[in-house]
Enzyme design. Structure first.
Site, PDB file in Angstrom:
ATOM      1  N   GLU A 101     -23.421 -40.347  -0.401  1.00 35.55           N
ATOM      2  CA  GLU A 101     -23.067 -41.368   0.606  1.00 35.55           C
ATOM      3  C   GLU A 101     -24.293 -42.123   1.088  1.00 35.55           C
ATOM      4  O   GLU A 101     -24.392 -42.494   2.252  1.00 35.55           O
ATOM      5  CB  GLU A 101     -22.335 -40.726   1.789  1.00 35.55           C
ATOM      6  N   SER A 152     -13.203 -34.462   2.551  1.00 33.98           N
ATOM      7  CA  SER A 152     -12.441 -34.035   1.373  1.00 33.98           C
ATOM      8  C   SER A 152     -13.170 -32.938   0.604  1.00 33.98           C
ATOM      9  O   SER A 152     -12.584 -32.283  -0.250  1.00 33.98           O
ATOM     10  CB  SER A 152     -12.204 -35.233   0.453  1.00 33.98           C
TER      11      SER A 152
END
Lengths: 280, 289, 261
Positions: free
Chosen positions: A167, A45
């Site tokens: 992440e 994204s």
């Protein structure tokens, strides 16, 4: 609240070489200091690309980035890199040092911190992440979660203003993940950091003060967890899901149970449910 | 094709000071056509067990029956070729095994190794790519030019193309986002249902165990700690916590509700079960002021 | 599999373990030079006693030293055989065509064997008692003078330590990819040479790709943490030269002097 954003992204566009679509498309975003921000979005994204612009790992083709009011440029970049630490996704591929202590010291070595100071800070940081007992260990003998804790210590030892977890939990097993999340919660209590977690894990995002939803390199929406998580449809549309507590709440409301019409985290949901317990 | 473990022990680096026990007296049967989940902490022996399923590791003692082929310490590599075709193994982050110049060639690689002609292998590769949802337009691309999710699918297709009877999956959704995870798991479910393939899934995602598996095997310190249906395995929250196992996502909420005084006669494993158990214990909305 | 490059380290806290890696490196170099300077049994006996003392002091079982010989065995046998059969001498004990064993051949062959044995034991002593990282640190110190000719000592040292750090990781990666390809029907062990070489492609390409990934990730992480180049950095790791190191060096110099004279 302090009125200068710690990170101010203005109309940033970036395309990877040979890519058909831009990874970041005219994105603007302000991050206020001492908050916990979650930047969420599905894989691809643009959320990690965005984070890489914050310390100049990626140079946007257009737009500007300000760190604490200062424009990111050749002159300011190394100073910003000292004040903004990133823990990346892959626990193996960012561990530079040969042992735990060496790795924590790496950033300080780069900035020429005197050795006596390093010794103190390495100890302090490793104790903070509960890895001091492992200081002589080589990375090959550590679990993924332990390695990420060491990376976090390396960031803390630099005394940063901003900590980014890019992440950082996505390759860990559940135990490693909860260790890191617990540490992040402690950090929020202890220090005056801005925490930015880049994630597709809704439970991790739910801990933030603000959630920023990104897709196709554009900012879709931004708000508190309760503002974001009550938009289940919209989250699904962008490849994400709502936390379990919200799913249970909406299902119960649909079944006619009188719960408040707003997002509840697990504790709040359990409390509300208890007031409705039929045996009270 | 059944896979049966009979008194299987496995020791890493035997006869050396670094010898460590990988598996201890494993007796287990994976029945043809079943969907079995293997769960346990990191280091509990799951991966070691998994590598016995297609004889990448051979038992130090005991034997593994794969179909009618027995695998023991002394079994020769040559005898294992056919068996490797019938048990497909998808490793963690399988995209790291891609190597051919094109997506199509990479998927055709395994069938060719197992004796299919170029034309047959390409045919199978095409079909398998469609099965995993990779469009024809991507067939001639370099695998490394695809997105992470697409690479994962191509790698999985590369194993499925062997047309295995048993599919072994080692955390196949690791690193994927929620939607990607769901899509991959549904893909396996479809293959399981349509082709009757046995699936053996190693995972940390307890919700997937509940949603898809009909049997769960709990590993701990190289031994089998429990075998049963997901409902049986997840029935005892204290036991799970004692073995450092995750709960299905409903578990934490249920624990909190129990602490408050809600009663559950069984452990609700899904949101629907939770709702069904919860509603009778709640006053209706209209009674609230 | 992890005894590539610098051999396998045997954890311990013996006198030999605690010696400065620079000292151990220097002694090893001196030792090799000595061995080739000398050629009489009396001197070899003294050096043998020195090595054995080191082995005993290290507290590492002799089995590990013998293991260290194994990969070199073929080379040793080959060289010894060469000396044995091809040294021309006056006193010939045995002859077959142009192969002959003479007294001189026998003596030369046993010298070679003993030299090999001593050198391998000594270097195994270094690698068993010194962590690869310490060896790298020691090397860095020893090559420091090269800075004067603009040799990037700091960068090279960091490269060396990173390379060491990623050896186990790449080993894991290799095993993983081999397993994945074996599961797809690749046979790495059987078949003709051509077939086996071909079987390496599905291993080498993924390995190369994953090394590139590691390098990219690592570079990103290093830049984020402020790495520019070797200059202007401070150092966290330091080596400490102690009294025992000076004494050991003195002892060794005395031995060297004795055997040479």
């Amino acid at each position: 609240m302090n009125s200068t954003p710690i990170i101010d992204v203005k109309n940033v566009t970036y395309s990877y070489p040979y890519a058909e679509q831009p990874a970041l498309n005219q994105i603007s975003l302000q991050i206020m200091p001492d908050q916990w921000i979650a930047i969420v979005g599905h894989n691809g994204s643009g959320k990690s690309t965005l984070a890489k612009t914050f310390n100049g790992l990626i140079e946007p083709q257009s737009g500007e980035i300000y760190f604490n009011g200062e424009l990111l440029s050749e002159e300011t970049i190394w100073d910003v890199r000292r004040q903004l630490g990133i823990v990346f996704q892959n626990p193996d591929n960012q561990f530079v040092g040969a042992t735990v202590a060496d790795d924590v010291a790496f950033g300080m070595e780069n900035n020429g911190v005197p050795r006596e100071k390093m010794l103190v800070r390495v100890e302090e940081a490793l104790k903070q992440v509960r890895m001091w007992d492992y200081r002589h260990q080589e990375p090959a003998r550590l679990s993924g979660g332990q390695k990420q804790r060491v990376e976090l210590a390396g960031v803390l030892a630099q005394r940063p203003k901003v900590i980014i977890l890019d992440e950082a939990t996505s390759m860990l097993d559940p135990q490693g993940r909860s260790e890191i999340i617990e540490l992040m919660m402690q950090l929020r209590e202890q220090g005056d950091f801005t925490i930015i977690s880049i994630t597709h894990d809704v439970d991790e995002a739910a801990l933030a003060d603000q959630i920023v939803l990104i897709d196709s390199g554009e900012l879709i929406t931004q708000g508190t967890p309760s503002e974001i998580f009550t938009q289940a449809e919209r989250l699904h549309e962008h490849g994400l899901i709502v936390p379990l507590s919200e799913q249970v709440r909406t299902d119960l409301v649909a079944a006619g149970v009188g719960l408040p019409d707003k997002y509840l985290d697990e504790t709040q949901l359990v409390d509300e449910l208890w007031t409705l317990h039929s045996n009270m | 094709m059944d896979i049966t473990f009979e008194h299987v022990n496995y020791t890493y680096q035997p006869n050396s000071p670094l010898a460590t026990l990988g598996l201890k007296d494993i007796n287990l049967k994976f029945t043809s056509g079943s969907y079995v989940a293997i769960i346990g902490q990191t280091g509990s022996g799951k991966s070691t067990l998994l590598q016995h399923l297609n004889a990448l590791l051979r038992p130090s003692s005991g034997r593994v029956l794969i179909g009618d082929q027995a695998v023991m310490t002394t079994t020769k590599n040559k005898e294992l070729h056919d068996l490797r075709r019938s048990v497909g193994l998808v490793f963690q982050f399988p995209e790291s095994q891609l190597f051919e110049e094109t997506v199509l060639k990479d998927v055709a690689f395994a069938p060719k190794n197992f004796g299919k002609s170029e034309a047959e292998a390409t045919e199978i590769a095409r079909d398998t790519l469609r099965l995993v949802g990779i469009d024809e337009s991507l067939e001639d691309k370099m695998p490394f030019d695809l997105s992470g999710g697409q690479m994962r699918r191509v790698a999985i297709a590369g194993v499925l193309a062997m047309q295995p009877e048993v599919l072994v999956l080692d955390e196949p959704t690791a690193g994927l986002d929620p939607l990607g995870r769901q899509q991959i798991m549904q893909l396996f479910q479809r293959i399981h249902e349509e082709r009757g393939i046995t699936i053996i899934l190693v995972t940390h995602q307890m919700d997937d165990v509940v949603a898809y598996a009909d049997q769960a095997v709990v590993m701990s310190h190289g031994e089998i700690a429990k075998v049963g249906t997901p409902a049986e395995v997840f029935a005892d929250l204290d036991w799970l916590t004692a073995h450092n196992l995750e709960l299905p996502s409903t578990g934490r909420l249920v624990q909190r509700l129990q602490q408050k005084g809600f009663k559950f006669t069984r452990m609700p494993l899904t949101v629907n079960e939770l709702l069904a158990d919860l509603e009778p214990q709640l006053k209706r909305g209209s009674q609230l002021g | 599999m992890d005894n590539l490059i610098f051999g396998r380290y045997y954890p311990g806290n013996s006198f030999v373990h605690r010696l400065d890696p620079r000292l151990k490196l220097i002694i090893n170099i001196m030792f090799i030079v000595l061995i080739f300077l000398l050629n009489n049994w009396y001197d070899y006996l003294i050096l043998g006693v020195v090595v054995l003392t080191g082995v005993v002091l290290s507290g590492v079982s002799i089995r590990f030293f013998i293991k260290g010989l194994r990969p070199m065995l073929l080379l040793i046998l080959f060289t010894v055989a060469l000396q044995l059969f091809f040294t021309t001498g006056k006193t010939v004990y045995w002859q077959w065509g142009w192969l002959a064993i003479s007294q001189e051949g026998l003596i030369n062959a046993s010298y070679i064997a003993v030299r090999f044995l001593l050198i391998i034991f000594m270097s195994t002593l270094l690698t068993l008692t010194t962590q690869p990282l310490e060896i790298a640190d020691g090397l860095e110190y020893l090559i420091r003078p090269l800075k004067m000719i603009k040799f990037p000592v700091n960068d090279v040292a960091l490269m060396l330590s990173i390379a060491l750090r990623f050896v186990p990781k790449l080993m894991d990666e290799t095993t993983k990819i081999m397993n994945a390809q074996r599961a797809r029907g690749v046979d790495f062990n059987n078949g003709s040479i051509l077939k086996r070489v071909k079987a390496l492609i599905p291993l080498l390409i993924p390995l190369m790709m994953s090394s590139l990934d590691i390098a990219t990730d690592l570079t990103t992480a290093m830049i984020s943490r402020g790495y520019r180049d070797g200059e202007g950095r401070s150092r966290f790791r330091v080596l400490k030269w102690r009294r025992r190191d000076s004494l050991t060096l003195l002892f060794f110099v005395v031995i060297a002097a004795v055997v040479i004279i």
